[in-house]
Design an enzyme around this catalytic site. Structure first.
Site, PDB file in Angstrom:
ATOM      1  CB  THR A 135      90.907  60.810  57.216  1.00 42.49           C
ATOM      2  OG1 THR A 135      90.291  61.992  57.609  1.00 42.49           O
ATOM      3  CG2 THR A 135      91.392  60.670  55.704  1.00 42.49           C
ATOM      4  CG  ASP A 136      86.374  63.119  59.392  1.00 39.90           C
ATOM      5  OD1 ASP A 136      87.728  63.451  59.143  1.00 39.90           O
ATOM      6  OD2 ASP A 136      85.940  63.290  60.473  1.00 39.90           O
ATOM      7  CD  GLU A 137      91.074  66.035  56.734  1.00 37.76           C
ATOM      8  OE1 GLU A 137      91.138  66.566  55.949  1.00 37.76           O
ATOM      9  OE2 GLU A 137      91.514  66.167  57.751  1.00 37.76           O
ATOM     10  CE1 TYR A 161      96.078  62.521  55.006  1.00 37.54           C
ATOM     11  CE2 TYR A 161      94.063  63.963  55.689  1.00 37.54           C
ATOM     12  CZ  TYR A 161      94.852  62.845  55.934  1.00 37.54           C
ATOM     13  OH  TYR A 161      94.646  62.044  56.774  1.00 37.54           O
ATOM     14  CE  LYS A 165      94.612  58.093  54.732  1.00 33.24           C
ATOM     15  NZ  LYS A 165      95.580  57.147  55.460  1.00 33.24           N
TER      16      LYS A 165
END
Ligand code: NAD
Ligand code: TYD
Length: 358
Positions: A135-137, A161, A165
């Site tokens: 993810t870009d998060e 989260y 990741k």
């Protein structure tokens, strides 16, 4: 394309099931095995159309179960893994981070170890691939004038989260550099489309409009996300598996940065147009600002130049066209989402949204 023997983890979830459908449509002769623990987010019904296909197999199980992994990899002679399985909802990671460490970090590690051993026992074939969907998060939050994330943006995760990741991305990277395992990582923006679990912003807004319930917008609604239509994401992932260079990471975005409040208003306008006899009309009357999410990242944005230049991929849906497809799907598949509004889901919803109005 060379025939693959593919293991898809998390294939009963949102993006995984879209990926499996697209893959089997494009490459129907592939042996494709889905491994999914069927957590609250996994739904075998998402794969119902494939159950009769003899090239398809569904296995219920945990990516943290090493003996199951060893057995599956050997029995099915798996040469390619597309790894989607994860705990994926930021809000749930705030309520209870432990499952995120179990699946996203320890589970990814266990899967990497099992695959490494299988690859080494076969004398390290060059065609093996481990595709890790991230993810870009992991890059943290952008200020309004910052350039969007590139593949070299430093990691700065802000939620449990995102941190879990990020941890899994680092493990995947290390397996390439240390053992030479042919891994690939993709970091994508917020997906949307069919089979999206009701807890996420776009399906939640659509479903609440159909039920005449308030549309909760966190904080001032000015947070920005980039939105990627899931079908576009899946076509990018196929290309990365086929042409991506092992050891590389690829950012995948939708070129659709928008403020949450503007997105919710777009959904309301489209539902006013598409939905017959809405309980509350115009749907925008349901918009309700609620207390913000702790540590809420202000903005995500993706620079998609690398995948465009190196693999020739760019998204084909705009937010307007992708949203229309998505909302039509939710209108036409009421049974699918009504089924998911279980007592467990209602309890989660209550805990998350009760007494939250500003
Ligand atoms: P999802 O929550 O809809 O699906 C996750 C799937 O993984 C479910 O089917 C669940 O049953 C399964 N699963 C969970 N724990 C498992 C375990 N221990 N063993 C086996 N299966 C397990 O998630 P999604 O939105 O489809 O996301 C897929 C992947 O893409 C995730 O890795 C996520 O981090 C990443 N991602 C998602 C988005 C997005 O906008 N949805 C954006 C960027 C990246
Ligand atoms: P979400 O779909 O949870 O994805 P993520 O947190 O991974 O980006 O949320 C998208 C954006 O919408 C995020 O900025 C949080 C916001 N949001 C709301 O305003 N209200 C809601 O009820 C939800 C679920 C999200």
């Amino acid at each position: 394309m060379r025939q693959k023997r593919l293991l898809v983890t998390g294939g009963a979830g949102f993006i995984g099931s879209n990926f499996v459908h697209n893959w089997m449509k494009n490459y129907p002769d592939t042996r494709l095995v889905v491994l999914d623990a069927l957590t609250y987010a996994g739904n075998r019904a998402n794969l119902a159309k494939l159950e009769e296909d003899e090239n398809f197999r569904f296995v219920k199980g945990d990516i943290g179960d090493r003996s199951l992994l060893d057995q599956l990899l050997e029995e099915e002679k798996i040469d390619t893994i597309a790894h989607f399985a994860a705990e994926s909802h930021v809000d749930r990671s705030i309520l209870g981070p432990e499952a995120f460490i179990h699946t996203n970090v320890v589970g990814t590690f266990t899967l990497l170890e099992a695959f490494r051993q299988s690859w080494e026992s076969q004398k390290k074939p060059e065609n093996y691939r481990f595709l890790h969907i991230s993810t870009d998060e992991v890059f943290g939050s952008l200020a309004p004038e910052d350039p969007p994330f590139t593949e070299t943006t430093p990691y700065a995760p802000n939620s449990p989260y995102a941190a879990s990741k990020a941890g899994s991305d680092h493990l995947v990277r290390a397996y390439y550099h240390t053992y030479g395992l042919p891994t690939l990582i993709t970091n994508c923006s917020n997906n949307y489309g069919p089979y999206h679990f009701p807890e996420k912003l776009i399906p939640l807004t659509c479903i609440n409009i159909l039920l005449g319930k308030p549309l909760p917008v966190y904080g001032d609604g000015q947070n920005i996300r980039d939105w990627l239509y899931v079908g576009d994401h899946c076509s990018a992932l196929e290309l990365v598996l086929e042409k991506g260079e092992p050891g590389q990471t690829y950012n995948i975005g939708g070129n659709n940065e928008v403020k949450n409040i503007d997105l919710v208003k777009m959904i309301c306008a489209l539902m006013d147009e598409l939905g017959a006899n809405l309980p509350v009309s115009p749907a925008g009357d349901l918009i309700t600002f609620v207390k913000d999410r702790p540590g809420h990242d202000r903005r995500y944005g993706i620079n998609g130049s690398k995948i465009k230049q190196e693999l020739g991929w760019k998204p084909s849906e705009t937010l307007a066209t992708g949203l229309r497809l998505t909302l039509e799907w939710y209108l036409n598949n009421r049974d699918w989402w009504e089924h998911l509004l279980s007592p467990e889901y209602q309890a989660y919803y209550h805990k998350m949204y009760q007494n939250r109005e500003l």
